[in-house]
Design a protein around this motif. Structure first.
Motif, short mmCIF file in Angstrom:
data_model
loop_
_atom_site.label_atom_id
_atom_site.label_comp_id
_atom_site.label_asym_id
_atom_site.label_seq_id
_atom_site.Cartn_x
_atom_site.Cartn_y
_atom_site.Cartn_z
N ALA A 119 0.84 -1.20 0.00
CA ALA A 119 0.00 0.00 0.00
C ALA A 119 0.88 1.24 0.00
CB ALA A 119 -0.91 0.00 1.23
N ASP A 120 0.45 2.26 -0.73
CA ASP A 120 1.18 3.52 -0.70
C ASP A 120 0.65 4.38 0.43
OD1 ASP A 120 2.63 5.76 -1.10
OD2 ASP A 120 1.85 6.24 -3.08
N ALA A 121 1.27 4.24 1.59
CA ALA A 121 0.87 5.02 2.76
C ALA A 121 1.76 6.23 2.94
CB ALA A 121 0.91 4.14 4.01
N SER A 122 2.50 6.60 1.88
CA SER A 122 3.46 7.69 2.02
C SER A 122 2.78 9.03 2.30
CB SER A 122 4.31 7.80 0.76
OG SER A 122 3.51 8.01 -0.39
N SER A 123 1.65 9.29 1.61
CA SER A 123 0.96 10.57 1.85
C SER A 123 0.42 10.63 3.27
CB SER A 123 -0.17 10.77 0.84
OG SER A 123 -1.11 9.73 0.92
N THR A 124 -0.06 9.50 3.77
CA THR A 124 -0.54 9.45 5.16
C THR A 124 0.60 9.74 6.13
OG1 THR A 124 -2.25 7.85 4.60
CG2 THR A 124 -1.65 8.02 6.92
N ALA A 125 1.75 9.12 5.90
CA ALA A 125 2.91 9.33 6.77
C ALA A 125 3.32 10.80 6.77
CB ALA A 125 4.07 8.45 6.33
N LEU A 126 3.36 11.40 5.59
CA LEU A 126 3.74 12.81 5.49
C LEU A 126 2.74 13.71 6.21
CD1 LEU A 126 4.87 12.81 1.76
CD2 LEU A 126 6.34 13.38 3.71
N GLN A 127 1.45 13.40 6.08
CA GLN A 127 0.42 14.19 6.75
C GLN A 127 0.53 14.08 8.27
OE1 GLN A 127 -3.18 12.64 5.06
NE2 GLN A 127 -2.76 13.50 3.03
N LEU A 128 0.72 12.86 8.76
CA LEU A 128 0.83 12.66 10.21
C LEU A 128 2.04 13.41 10.76
CD1 LEU A 128 0.05 8.84 10.55
CD2 LEU A 128 -1.48 10.74 11.03
N HIS A 129 3.16 13.31 10.07
CA HIS A 129 4.39 13.95 10.53
C HIS A 129 4.25 15.46 10.52
CE1 HIS A 129 8.59 15.40 10.10
NE2 HIS A 129 8.89 14.37 10.88
N ALA A 130 3.65 16.01 9.47
CA ALA A 130 3.50 17.46 9.37
C ALA A 130 2.52 18.02 10.40
CB ALA A 130 3.04 17.83 7.96
N ALA A 159 9.68 11.56 -2.66
CA ALA A 159 9.11 12.17 -1.45
C ALA A 159 10.09 12.07 -0.29
CB ALA A 159 7.79 11.49 -1.10
N LEU A 160 10.81 10.96 -0.21
CA LEU A 160 11.80 10.78 0.86
C LEU A 160 12.90 11.83 0.75
CD1 LEU A 160 13.29 7.35 1.98
CD2 LEU A 160 14.57 9.48 2.10
N PRO A 176 21.08 7.20 10.29
CA PRO A 176 19.91 6.55 9.67
C PRO A 176 19.23 7.42 8.62
CG PRO A 176 19.89 6.23 12.05
CD PRO A 176 20.97 7.23 11.77
N CYS A 177 19.11 8.72 8.91
CA CYS A 177 18.49 9.62 7.94
C CYS A 177 19.37 9.79 6.70
CB CYS A 177 18.21 10.98 8.58
SG CYS A 177 16.93 10.95 9.87
N LEU A 178 20.67 9.91 6.91
CA LEU A 178 21.59 10.05 5.79
C LEU A 178 21.60 8.80 4.91
CD1 LEU A 178 24.52 11.88 7.58
CD2 LEU A 178 23.37 12.69 5.50
N ASN A 179 21.58 7.64 5.53
CA ASN A 179 21.57 6.39 4.76
C ASN A 179 20.32 6.30 3.89
OD1 ASN A 179 24.00 5.23 5.54
ND2 ASN A 179 23.13 4.26 7.36
N LEU A 180 19.16 6.67 4.46
CA LEU A 180 17.92 6.61 3.70
C LEU A 180 17.89 7.65 2.59
CD1 LEU A 180 15.50 5.99 6.69
CD2 LEU A 180 15.89 4.42 4.77
N ALA A 181 18.43 8.83 2.88
CA ALA A 181 18.49 9.87 1.85
C ALA A 181 19.42 9.44 0.71
CB ALA A 181 18.97 11.19 2.46
N ALA A 182 20.55 8.83 1.04
CA ALA A 182 21.46 8.35 0.01
C ALA A 182 20.81 7.25 -0.83
CB ALA A 182 22.74 7.82 0.66
N GLN A 183 20.05 6.39 -0.17
CA GLN A 183 19.33 5.33 -0.89
C GLN A 183 18.30 5.94 -1.85
OE1 GLN A 183 17.52 2.51 1.76
NE2 GLN A 183 16.74 1.21 0.13
N ALA A 184 17.60 6.97 -1.38
CA ALA A 184 16.63 7.64 -2.23
C ALA A 184 17.30 8.33 -3.41
CB ALA A 184 15.83 8.66 -1.41
N ALA A 185 18.46 8.93 -3.16
CA ALA A 185 19.18 9.60 -4.24
C ALA A 185 19.62 8.60 -5.31
CB ALA A 185 20.39 10.34 -3.67
#
Length: 203
Positions: A119-130, A159-160, A176-185
């Motif tokens: 499931a694409d729950a990315s928009s939900t995650a972004l909304q909850l975080h914001a 989005a990441l 952890p954040c840098l690793n995920l950002a590098a993976q997204a890049a």
């Protein structure tokens, strides 16, 4: 009537979270709120006794809100542990003044929805975080890491990367954040991939 003992309920709900007993946790929380009566329905409710501006009354009101936030947090965690992922998200979203830890549990549920169900729950995650600024820096960092992890689980790489850029400097510097950002890049063929990978390796 002295009312329900919040310590007993907190211990029972923590056990439910550890054991993934979502149904029991939901029932316990409902019973606690029912026993509190009208005070559980809204966060503006105040205990009886004392006049307007009574410091004891204000303190008890704050304790009630904190107790309810903690019990609701444990219930969200129990739903997450039991695989009741939609329920975890909705319980967090519907709670008045949810805790930072509740947000982390809900974001993890979004990630599991993406990872296990496609499931694409990315928009939900972004909304909850914001919608919920953290109460302190430690909570913010944990929530930021949970957000990026959820977006990765959903495969929402653009989005990441955008979310990483919006994080506070303290979170951006975390491995952890840098690793995920590098993976997204890498996943988006961004020319930032080497730089982010180097930063992650040095963190």
């Amino acid at each position: 009537d002295a009312g329900p003992d919040p310590f007993c309920y907190a211990a029972a709900l923590a056990a439910c979270r550890r054991g993934g007993q979502a149904a029991r946790a939901v029932g316990l929380l409902a019973r606690f709120e029912e026993k509190l009566g009208g005070e559980a329905g809204g966060e503006d409710a105040q205990p009886t006794g004392g006049g307007e501006g009574d410091p004891l009354r204000a303190t008890e009101g704050g304790q009630l809100r904190a107790t309810l936030a903690h019990l609701r947090e444990q219930t969200v965690g129990a739903c997450l542990a039991a695989g009741w992922l939609d329920e975890a998200v909705e319980r967090h979203r519907g709670a008045p003044s949810p805790s930072d830890r509740s947000l982390v549990f809900a974001l993890r549920a979004c990630g599991q929805l993406g990872l296990l169900r496609g499931a694409d729950a990315s928009s939900t995650a972004l909304q909850l975080h914001a919608a919920q600024p953290a109460a302190d820096l430690a909570g913010q960092i944990e929530a930021d890491e949970a957000l990026l992890s959820a977006l990765a689980s959903c495969g929402a790489w653009p989005a990441l990367l955008a979310a990483y850029d919006d994080l506070a400097a303290e979170s951006k510097a975390r491995r952890p954040c840098l690793n995920l950002a590098a993976q997204a890049a890498r996943a988006t063929d961004s020319d930032r991939a080497p730089e982010l990978a180097a930063l992650a390796a040095a963190a």
